[in-house]
Design a protein around this motif. Sequence first.
Motif, PDB file in Angstrom:
ATOM      1  N   GLY A   1      63.021  34.074  15.602  1.00  0.00           N
ATOM      2  CA  GLY A   1      62.842  35.216  16.501  1.00  0.00           C
ATOM      3  C   GLY A   1      64.125  35.646  17.179  1.00  0.00           C
ATOM      4  N   MET A   2      63.965  36.388  18.262  1.00  0.00           N
ATOM      5  CA  MET A   2      65.104  37.027  18.911  1.00  0.00           C
ATOM      6  C   MET A   2      65.831  36.126  19.905  1.00  0.00           C
ATOM      7  SD  MET A   2      62.969  39.609  21.306  1.00  0.00           S
ATOM      8  CE  MET A   2      61.699  38.991  22.404  1.00  0.00           C
ATOM      9  N   GLY A   3      65.361  34.902  20.100  1.00  0.00           N
ATOM     10  CA  GLY A   3      66.000  34.034  21.091  1.00  0.00           C
ATOM     11  C   GLY A   3      65.695  34.534  22.497  1.00  0.00           C
ATOM     12  N   PHE A   4      66.313  33.921  23.480  1.00  0.00           N
ATOM     13  CA  PHE A   4      66.074  34.339  24.858  1.00  0.00           C
ATOM     14  C   PHE A   4      67.289  33.987  25.693  1.00  0.00           C
ATOM     15  CE2 PHE A   4      64.457  30.043  24.387  1.00  0.00           C
ATOM     16  CZ  PHE A   4      64.969  29.387  25.483  1.00  0.00           C
ATOM     17  N   ALA A   5      67.390  34.612  26.860  1.00  0.00           N
ATOM     18  CA  ALA A   5      68.448  34.278  27.809  1.00  0.00           C
ATOM     19  C   ALA A   5      68.106  32.908  28.376  1.00  0.00           C
ATOM     20  CB  ALA A   5      68.515  35.315  28.914  1.00  0.00           C
ATOM     21  N   ASN A   6      68.989  31.938  28.154  1.00  0.00           N
ATOM     22  CA  ASN A   6      68.705  30.564  28.562  1.00  0.00           C
ATOM     23  C   ASN A   6      68.940  30.404  30.057  1.00  0.00           C
ATOM     24  OD1 ASN A   6      68.024  27.921  28.374  1.00  0.00           O
ATOM     25  ND2 ASN A   6      69.551  27.390  26.847  1.00  0.00           N
ATOM     26  N   THR A   7      68.000  30.896  30.844  1.00  0.00           N
ATOM     27  CA  THR A   7      68.141  30.890  32.291  1.00  0.00           C
ATOM     28  C   THR A   7      67.635  29.582  32.879  1.00  0.00           C
ATOM     29  OG1 THR A   7      66.002  31.960  32.499  1.00  0.00           O
ATOM     30  CG2 THR A   7      67.925  33.392  32.506  1.00  0.00           C
ATOM     31  N   ALA A   8      68.490  28.946  33.637  1.00  0.00           N
ATOM     32  CA  ALA A   8      68.150  27.714  34.371  1.00  0.00           C
ATOM     33  C   ALA A   8      67.268  26.775  33.555  1.00  0.00           C
ATOM     34  CB  ALA A   8      67.508  28.063  35.709  1.00  0.00           C
ATOM     35  N   LYS A   9      66.144  26.397  34.124  1.00  0.00           N
ATOM     36  CA  LYS A   9      65.258  25.431  33.476  1.00  0.00           C
ATOM     37  C   LYS A   9      64.101  26.097  32.746  1.00  0.00           C
ATOM     38  CE  LYS A   9      67.058  21.518  34.979  1.00  0.00           C
ATOM     39  NZ  LYS A   9      68.183  21.132  34.193  1.00  0.00           N
ATOM     40  N   GLY A  10      64.028  27.420  32.781  1.00  0.00           N
ATOM     41  CA  GLY A  10      62.933  28.104  32.094  1.00  0.00           C
ATOM     42  C   GLY A  10      61.695  28.168  32.958  1.00  0.00           C
ATOM     43  N   GLY A  11      60.604  28.617  32.344  1.00  0.00           N
ATOM     44  CA  GLY A  11      59.347  28.788  33.070  1.00  0.00           C
ATOM     45  C   GLY A  11      58.599  27.479  33.229  1.00  0.00           C
ATOM     46  N   TRP A  12      57.373  27.602  33.704  1.00  0.00           N
ATOM     47  CA  TRP A  12      56.539  26.429  33.963  1.00  0.00           C
ATOM     48  C   TRP A  12      56.312  25.603  32.707  1.00  0.00           C
ATOM     49  CZ3 TRP A  12      56.246  24.766  38.595  1.00  0.00           C
ATOM     50  CH2 TRP A  12      56.266  25.649  39.670  1.00  0.00           C
ATOM     51  N   GLY A  13      56.167  26.257  31.559  1.00  0.00           N
ATOM     52  CA  GLY A  13      55.922  25.528  30.317  1.00  0.00           C
ATOM     53  C   GLY A  13      57.063  24.602  29.969  1.00  0.00           C
ATOM     54  N   ARG A  14      58.295  25.127  30.022  1.00  0.00           N
ATOM     55  CA  ARG A  14      59.443  24.270  29.708  1.00  0.00           C
ATOM     56  C   ARG A  14      59.646  23.197  30.770  1.00  0.00           C
ATOM     57  NH1 ARG A  14      64.849  26.798  28.333  1.00  0.00           N
ATOM     58  NH2 ARG A  14      64.165  28.597  29.480  1.00  0.00           N
ATOM     59  N   ARG A  15      59.381  23.527  32.033  1.00  0.00           N
ATOM     60  CA  ARG A  15      59.476  22.510  33.086  1.00  0.00           C
ATOM     61  C   ARG A  15      58.489  21.386  32.822  1.00  0.00           C
ATOM     62  NH1 ARG A  15      59.359  26.741  37.366  1.00  0.00           N
ATOM     63  NH2 ARG A  15      61.476  27.498  37.404  1.00  0.00           N
ATOM     64  N   GLY A  16      57.268  21.751  32.406  1.00  0.00           N
ATOM     65  CA  GLY A  16      56.257  20.740  32.097  1.00  0.00           C
ATOM     66  C   GLY A  16      56.679  19.871  30.929  1.00  0.00           C
ATOM     67  N   MET A  17      57.257  20.495  29.882  1.00  0.00           N
ATOM     68  CA  MET A  17      57.732  19.729  28.725  1.00  0.00           C
ATOM     69  C   MET A  17      58.814  18.747  29.158  1.00  0.00           C
ATOM     70  SD  MET A  17      58.032  22.097  25.319  1.00  0.00           S
ATOM     71  CE  MET A  17      58.839  23.547  25.962  1.00  0.00           C
ATOM     72  N   ARG A  18      59.771  19.239  29.962  1.00  0.00           N
ATOM     73  CA  ARG A  18      60.871  18.365  30.415  1.00  0.00           C
ATOM     74  C   ARG A  18      60.347  17.219  31.266  1.00  0.00           C
ATOM     75  NH1 ARG A  18      65.747  20.663  29.135  1.00  0.00           N
ATOM     76  NH2 ARG A  18      65.754  22.917  28.866  1.00  0.00           N
ATOM     77  N   GLY A  19      59.379  17.508  32.134  1.00  0.00           N
ATOM     78  CA  GLY A  19      58.811  16.475  32.999  1.00  0.00           C
ATOM     79  C   GLY A  19      58.111  15.394  32.203  1.00  0.00           C
TER      80      GLY A  19
END
Length: 132
Positions: A82-100
Amino acid sequence: APVGSLREEVETLVEPLRHRYEVATSIDDALSLTESEQELVYRFLQEAITNVVKHADAESVEVVVTYDTEKESVSARVADDGMGFANTAKGGWGRRGMRGRAAAASGAIDVTTGDEGTRVRLTCPRRDRASA
């Protein structure tokens, strides 16, 4: 905890995508996960696939789960074109949950994104297999 083998779980996750994306899956046959490891991998894949559907505008998705015998670690990867995304900080809740969840299992999440798409990878060391 999710039931069934990881391969079955992955197929259940990607089946709804097949009408919209070219989907490739590869699950290491030698992989034998504990229930908690399987839960971690499943939740990671679930969130990563959800992100592809919501944000990627992709044509293809690849889901790979492998075991590195040298490092004694499990690796799960979701890649899209896909088009990728601006890699801003830690991302949304989904990515925070994955990291946690990854951090709780001494693992890590690695995100690579750009014009050619996005790759999200979970790497997690195996627990002491003797006591498993």
